[in-house]
Write an enzyme that holds these catalytic residues in place. Structure first.
Site, PDB file in Angstrom:
ATOM      1  N   HIS A 183       0.807  -1.227   0.000  1.00 51.82           N
ATOM      2  CA  HIS A 183       0.000   0.000   0.000  1.00 51.82           C
ATOM      3  C   HIS A 183       0.841   1.280   0.000  1.00 51.82           C
ATOM      4  CE1 HIS A 183      -3.385  -2.525   0.166  1.00 51.82           C
ATOM      5  NE2 HIS A 183      -3.460  -2.697   1.461  1.00 51.82           N
TER       6      HIS A 183
ATOM      7  N   HIS B 296      -9.851   1.380  -0.104  1.00 46.29           N
ATOM      8  CA  HIS B 296      -9.817   0.301   0.895  1.00 46.29           C
ATOM      9  C   HIS B 296     -10.968   0.417   1.895  1.00 46.29           C
ATOM     10  CE1 HIS B 296      -8.028  -2.833   3.397  1.00 46.29           C
ATOM     11  NE2 HIS B 296      -7.119  -3.019   2.448  1.00 46.29           N
TER      12      HIS B 296
ATOM     13  N   GLU C 176     -11.526  -4.338  -3.588  1.00 41.54           N
ATOM     14  CA  GLU C 176     -10.471  -3.392  -3.940  1.00 41.54           C
ATOM     15  C   GLU C 176     -10.141  -3.493  -5.433  1.00 41.54           C
ATOM     16  OE1 GLU C 176      -7.194  -4.385  -1.355  1.00 41.54           O
ATOM     17  OE2 GLU C 176      -8.583  -4.925   0.248  1.00 41.54           O
TER      18      GLU C 176
END
Length: 295
Positions: A50, A126, A261
């Site tokens: 991420h 997210h 996602e």
């Protein structure tokens, strides 16, 4: 109806933010682009996830536009990611717009422009969803349907080390027909010891906005459809939630929410057989989503 909270400096569950510059994992935090080796920040075992320890979920975005009234209220946020931030090359202008185009449709538009160097870009939203509502327990009884006949098998580090794209038919990953999330969850692993889904699906179709997923909670009658223009989507079932505090201070246990996602392929920067996530100077990355609710 949904679980969405502002991410903070101590959050490790990524409740609600946009993650980047590259969402999901980069093997060993390393990739080669145009003959040069880049090393990004390692924050998930031996790998990056991420965007690093201070990825886009941990930075301050600027409000560029805000319209509160009318039929389609929206807010647009902006962030300038600098050359070398978390190890990524080049300056990047990033925007995300959240818009209510009707009382029951939430649009999310993410785009980014590489200014002076080629760079990988893979934003993802997210958000965790629990259609039953706050404090209602797990989502294992929600039915889920995915427009995905293929997936990328992941190893124990949740990386597509084989580079294989496999059919879901005959596996616990098959959600082509509406199926309770918990029906086969004990047959799949998220890492070496935790059961649950944390897997990348290849979305059927040739691109453009198309239906990706549909979920429904029978107890409340609430339903959600997700449409998007990305080639893949990670399904995550909150496997590592452990009395985690979320929106309005509510506490969520394991499987207390699920994430849809939409994204590029996981670790595409290290897999030339996957669709490229590289954005070159002057090019614009575009990632659109629409969440459609019914009751």
């Amino acid at each position: 109806m949904h679980l969405l909270a502002v991410s903070n400096q101590n959050d490790t569950s990524y409740f609600g933010p946009v993650t980047g510059r590259v969402g999901q994992r980069i093997a060993r935090g390393r990739f080669v682009l145009d003959g040069k080796v880049y090393h990004t920040y390692i924050n998930d075992g031996k790998n990056a996830i991420h965007g690093g320890h201070r990825g886009f979920s941990k930075v301050i975005w600027t409000v560029k536009e805000y319209v509160a009234g009318g039929d389609s209220p929206y807010i647009t946020l902006y962030y300038r990611s600098f050359d070398g931030e978390q190890g990524f090359p080049g300056d990047l202008d990033a925007y995300v717009t959240y818009q209510l185009s009707s009382p029951y449709v939430l649009g999310v538009r993410m785009n980014a422009t590489a200014l002076n160097k080629a760079t990988p870009v893979n934003f993802l939203q997210h958000t965790y969803w629990n259609l039953r509502g706050h404090g209602s327990g797990d989502v294992l009884g929600h039915t889920l349907q995915l427009s995905a006949s293929r997936y990328t098998p992941l190893d124990e580090e949740l990386l597509p080390s084989s580079g294989v794209v496999a059919p879901v038919a005959g596996t616990p990953y098959d959600f082509r027909s509406p199926t309770p999330i918990g029906a086969r969850i004990r047959q799949v692993m998220s890492g070496p010891i935790i059961a649950g889904y944390d897997i990348n699906y290849v979305i059927d179709g040739d691109g453009g906005m198309r239906k990706v997923a549909a979920a429904r909670d029978g107890a409340s009658g609430r339903a959600l459809e997700l449409w998007a223009n990305q080639p893949a989507m990670q399904l995550y079932t909150g496997n590592y939630l452990n009395n985690t505090k979320g929106k309005d201070g509510k506490v969520y246990g394991q499987y207390g929410g699920f994430c849809l996602e939409t994204q590029g392929y996981v670790d595409a920067v290290n897999h030339p057989e996957f669709p490229s996530q590289t954005v070159r100077p002057g090019q614009v990355y575009k990632h659109d989503m629409a969440f459609m609710f019914s009751f």
